[in-house]
Design an enzyme around this catalytic site. Structure first.
Site, PDB file in Angstrom:
ATOM      1  N   LYS A  74      55.800  70.468  77.391  1.00  0.00           N
ATOM      2  CA  LYS A  74      54.465  70.006  78.021  1.00  0.00           C
ATOM      3  C   LYS A  74      53.117  70.686  77.338  1.00  0.00           C
ATOM      4  O   LYS A  74      52.185  70.084  76.889  1.00  0.00           O
ATOM      5  CB  LYS A  74      54.243  70.388  79.699  1.00  0.00           C
ATOM      6  CG  LYS A  74      53.009  70.368  80.083  1.00  0.00           C
ATOM      7  CD  LYS A  74      52.789  68.952  80.257  1.00  0.00           C
ATOM      8  CE  LYS A  74      51.266  68.613  80.769  1.00  0.00           C
ATOM      9  NZ  LYS A  74      50.731  68.481  82.107  1.00  0.00           N
ATOM     10  N   PHE A  84      40.773  57.926  68.795  1.00  0.00           N
ATOM     11  CA  PHE A  84      39.424  57.573  68.964  1.00  0.00           C
ATOM     12  C   PHE A  84      38.312  58.759  68.765  1.00  0.00           C
ATOM     13  O   PHE A  84      38.506  59.715  69.904  1.00  0.00           O
ATOM     14  CB  PHE A  84      39.092  56.793  70.282  1.00  0.00           C
ATOM     15  CG  PHE A  84      39.758  55.623  70.252  1.00  0.00           C
ATOM     16  CD1 PHE A  84      39.234  54.305  69.749  1.00  0.00           C
ATOM     17  CD2 PHE A  84      41.104  55.374  70.735  1.00  0.00           C
ATOM     18  CE1 PHE A  84      39.929  53.214  69.819  1.00  0.00           C
ATOM     19  CE2 PHE A  84      41.936  54.362  70.304  1.00  0.00           C
ATOM     20  CZ  PHE A  84      40.917  53.209  69.999  1.00  0.00           C
ATOM     21  N   CYS A  92      43.530  69.334  81.898  1.00  0.00           N
ATOM     22  CA  CYS A  92      44.610  69.576  81.258  1.00  0.00           C
ATOM     23  C   CYS A  92      44.516  70.137  79.744  1.00  0.00           C
ATOM     24  O   CYS A  92      44.630  71.295  79.366  1.00  0.00           O
ATOM     25  CB  CYS A  92      45.479  68.323  81.087  1.00  0.00           C
ATOM     26  SG  CYS A  92      46.174  67.842  82.814  1.00  0.00           S
ATOM     27  N   LYS A 135      42.371  73.467  79.180  1.00  0.00           N
ATOM     28  CA  LYS A 135      43.165  74.682  79.752  1.00  0.00           C
ATOM     29  C   LYS A 135      44.580  74.882  78.772  1.00  0.00           C
ATOM     30  O   LYS A 135      45.028  75.903  78.630  1.00  0.00           O
ATOM     31  CB  LYS A 135      43.668  74.529  81.134  1.00  0.00           C
ATOM     32  CG  LYS A 135      44.296  75.282  81.843  1.00  0.00           C
ATOM     33  CD  LYS A 135      44.055  75.050  83.143  1.00  0.00           C
ATOM     34  CE  LYS A 135      44.802  73.883  84.070  1.00  0.00           C
ATOM     35  NZ  LYS A 135      46.255  74.468  84.329  1.00  0.00           N
ATOM     36  N   ARG A 184      35.605  68.277  85.154  1.00  0.00           N
ATOM     37  CA  ARG A 184      36.077  69.270  84.685  1.00  0.00           C
ATOM     38  C   ARG A 184      35.751  69.431  83.279  1.00  0.00           C
ATOM     39  O   ARG A 184      36.432  68.307  82.523  1.00  0.00           O
ATOM     40  CB  ARG A 184      37.472  69.776  85.122  1.00  0.00           C
ATOM     41  CG  ARG A 184      37.510  70.239  86.637  1.00  0.00           C
ATOM     42  CD  ARG A 184      38.757  70.549  87.282  1.00  0.00           C
ATOM     43  NE  ARG A 184      39.536  69.334  87.592  1.00  0.00           N
ATOM     44  CZ  ARG A 184      40.664  69.306  87.964  1.00  0.00           C
ATOM     45  NH1 ARG A 184      41.234  70.589  88.168  1.00  0.00           N
ATOM     46  NH2 ARG A 184      41.243  68.131  88.423  1.00  0.00           N
TER      47      ARG A 184
HETATM   48  C1  UDX Z   1      46.384  64.490  79.746  1.00  0.00           C
HETATM   49  C2  UDX Z   1      47.637  63.750  79.166  1.00  0.00           C
HETATM   50  O1  UDX Z   1      47.475  62.481  78.540  1.00  0.00           O
HETATM   51  C3  UDX Z   1      48.622  63.723  80.118  1.00  0.00           C
HETATM   52  O2  UDX Z   1      50.011  63.396  79.625  1.00  0.00           O
HETATM   53  C4  UDX Z   1      48.897  65.104  80.744  1.00  0.00           C
HETATM   54  O3  UDX Z   1      49.770  65.122  81.916  1.00  0.00           O
HETATM   55  C5  UDX Z   1      47.455  65.636  81.338  1.00  0.00           C
HETATM   56  O4  UDX Z   1      46.648  65.559  80.296  1.00  0.00           O
HETATM   57  P1  UDX Z   1      44.183  63.274  81.137  1.00  0.00           P
HETATM   58  O5  UDX Z   1      43.577  64.720  80.886  1.00  0.00           O
HETATM   59  O6  UDX Z   1      44.150  62.750  82.192  1.00  0.00           O
HETATM   60  O7  UDX Z   1      45.755  63.343  80.562  1.00  0.00           O
HETATM   61  O8  UDX Z   1      43.318  62.503  80.086  1.00  0.00           O
HETATM   62  P2  UDX Z   1      43.851  61.672  78.571  1.00  0.00           P
HETATM   63  O9  UDX Z   1      43.634  60.533  78.860  1.00  0.00           O
HETATM   64  O10 UDX Z   1      44.915  62.138  78.113  1.00  0.00           O
HETATM   65  O11 UDX Z   1      42.387  62.061  77.812  1.00  0.00           O
HETATM   66  C6  UDX Z   1      42.067  63.391  77.547  1.00  0.00           C
HETATM   67  C7  UDX Z   1      40.698  63.622  76.920  1.00  0.00           C
HETATM   68  O12 UDX Z   1      40.784  63.279  75.417  1.00  0.00           O
HETATM   69  C8  UDX Z   1      39.644  62.818  77.595  1.00  0.00           C
HETATM   70  O13 UDX Z   1      38.480  63.791  77.546  1.00  0.00           O
HETATM   71  C9  UDX Z   1      39.368  61.708  76.615  1.00  0.00           C
HETATM   72  O14 UDX Z   1      38.224  61.384  76.515  1.00  0.00           O
HETATM   73  C10 UDX Z   1      39.768  62.512  75.222  1.00  0.00           C
HETATM   74  N1  UDX Z   1      40.313  61.360  74.275  1.00  0.00           N
HETATM   75  C11 UDX Z   1      41.376  60.805  74.424  1.00  0.00           C
HETATM   76  C12 UDX Z   1      39.568  61.299  72.905  1.00  0.00           C
HETATM   77  O15 UDX Z   1      38.566  61.602  72.738  1.00  0.00           O
HETATM   78  N2  UDX Z   1      40.082  60.447  72.183  1.00  0.00           N
HETATM   79  C13 UDX Z   1      41.369  59.615  72.416  1.00  0.00           C
HETATM   80  O16 UDX Z   1      41.327  59.031  71.397  1.00  0.00           O
HETATM   81  C14 UDX Z   1      41.993  59.911  73.522  1.00  0.00           C
END
Ligand code: UDX
Length: 437
Positions: A205, A252, A261, A264, A329
């Site tokens: 994870k 991106f 997530c 942290k 957050r």
């Molecule tokens: C993430 C993991 O994807 C998931 O598998 C895990 O269990 C929990 O953490 P989440 O925090 O919901 O999920 O969001 P995610 O869609 O993964 O995006 C995380 C961050 O990365 C966001 O702030 C998003 O804006 C940023 N991001 C994502 C980018 O800046 N560029 C990208 O190409 C993709």
């Protein structure tokens, strides 16, 4: 099967509801009485697309119930999921007091075989600790299994119901078989249930999230470099992403990752490396670069306004850390807003879902608007912090007519440079050429 889920945060609630959807009898336990009462009345305490439909259906079918009694939860479930908070300690490590506290109660109360499942994101070695704490008092057999979640906020229901893989860390045949039986309906497509030892599951994870955070951060650095040398990160991204070894997703660039997530987990893995005298240099850089990236628009804004933001008003579109959630957050928008306020500027914000959460934090220090266009009234410039779909095809005429300065600072690269150029708006984005009219 009879399932109990201890903790009804975002992970616990999605887990409980989706497990009820496949016919299991699920009891969700939380110490917050008010919250439990609301859930009993069918109120979903978080914003997560599609969860409300499943919630309602399973409550009505009597498969999904709620309780404040840990005792009741422990009696009910053959499998007991721990979906408890693991907040960040001051030193960046994960605070395990909730998990180990409940483990202690479990040891004192269970009277027949149970599988205890660590669903929370916990440091390597936690399953072992939970095992030890329960074993101190347990009078019956039990097994502890690590089963990390890979749920993206905004897509959590889909991710749970159709997982790309399920990771189960278990060294007990009996527990493994029960977990396989539980998850069988979710992997009919042929996606794997990967069985491994507990420590490897726990690390999977952290490694997955840290890798994705590093991937984004790498692209953010490439974007920053693009700006220096006049390259276009959009083109570089496409060129790179078509290599199947790299892949198109999570490339991106923007104003950094946020959420509950990535920030942290990266910090926790970095810290747990230190604990065993291992220096995760990549993670150290990821943390530092991401922190700086959150305010990457600020120098552009300051330069545009000749370093004088005093009494300027900015419309901010998007407050949540990403679209399809009300979660703020570690949201980059808030770091940028803080900097703007520190520089004497005023902020008028709009977000489709996250405004209530931000109101609690800022009270009347910023203004909130009912619509994205209302936020533009009497403002000097527009700043975009979250890529909500509604912001992708705006009425540029309305934007131009409302803004005093006719300029957009876009932290998520929502628009094609050529389109904005045609609209006649000054435009600053991440890793692409600036349009200055
Ligand atoms: C993430 C993991 O994807 C998931 O598998 C895990 O269990 C929990 O953490 P989440 O925090 O919901 O999920 O969001 P995610 O869609 O993964 O995006 C995380 C961050 O990365 C966001 O702030 C998003 O804006 C940023 N991001 C994502 C980018 O800046 N560029 C990208 O190409 C993709």
């Amino acid at each position: 099967m009879r399932i109990s889920v201890i903790g009804t945060g975002y992970v616990g609630l999605v887990t409980g509801t989706c497990l009820a959807e496949t016919g299991n009898e699920v009891v969700c336990v939380d110490i917050n009485e008010q919250k439990v009462q609301k859930m009993r009345n069918g109120e979903v305490p978080i914003y997560e697309p599609h969860l409300d439909v499943l919630f309602d259906r399973n409550i009505k079918a009597g498969r999904l119930t709620f309780s404040t009694s840990l005792e009741e939860g422990l009696e009910h479930g053959e499998i007991i999921f721990l979906a408890l908070p693991t907040p960040e300690d001051e030193d960046g490590s994960a605070d395990l007091s909730y998990v180990l506290g409940v483990a202690d109660d479990i040891g004192k109360r269970i009277t027949e075989y149970k599988v205890i499942v660590d669903k929370s994101t916990v440091p390597v070695g936690t399953a072992e600790k939970v095992q030890e704490v329960i074993a101190k008092n347990a009078k019956c057999d039990f097994d502890v299994v690590s089963n990390p979640e890979f749920l993206r906020e905004g897509f959590a229901v889909d991710d749970f119901l159709k997982p790309e893989r399920i990771v189960v860390g278990s060294s007990s045949q009996r527990a493994t078989e029960l977990m396989e039986k539980l998850y069988k309906p979710f992997v009919r497509s042929g996606n794997p249930i990967i069985i491994m030892d507990e420590k490897s599951a726990e690390l999977t994870k952290y490694a997955a999230n840290s890798f994705l955070a590093a991937k984004i951060t790498f692209m953010n650095e490439i974007a920053n470099y693009c700006e220096k040398v006049g390259a276009d990160v959009d083109k570089v991204r496409r060129g790179m992403g078509t290599d199947s070894r790299i892949g198109k997703r999570f490339l991106f660039p923007g104003i950094g990752y946020g959420g509950s997530c990535f920030p942290k987990d990266v910090k926790a893995l970095h810290k747990s490396g230190k604990d065993v005298d291992y220096d995760f240099q990549i993670l150290d850089s990821v943390i530092k670069v991401n922190q700086k990236q959150k305010t990457a628009l600020l120098p552009k804004i300051k330069t545009y306004f000749d370093n004088d933001l005093d009494d300027k008003t900015f419309a901010v579109w998007g407050l949540a850390f990403k679209p399809e959630t009300d979660d703020i957050r570690e949201a980059p928008a808030l770091y940028l807003i803080d900097e703007l306020l520190n520089a004497g500027a005023k902020v008028k914000a709009f977000d489709p879902e996250a405004m209530d959460n931000v109101k609690r934090k800022y009270e009347d220090r910023i203004q909130f608007s009912k619509t994205m266009y209302e936020a533009l009234d009497n403002t000097d410039a527009l700043i975009i912090c979250t890529e909500w779909s509604i912001f992708r095809t705006p009425d540029f005429k309305k934007i131009k007519d409302s803004l005093k300065e006719n300029v957009i600072f876009d932290g998520r690269n929502l628009y094609d440079i050529s389109d904005v150029e045609k609209e006649g708006v000054s435009y600053f984005s991440i890793g692409r050429k600036d349009i200055i009219l």
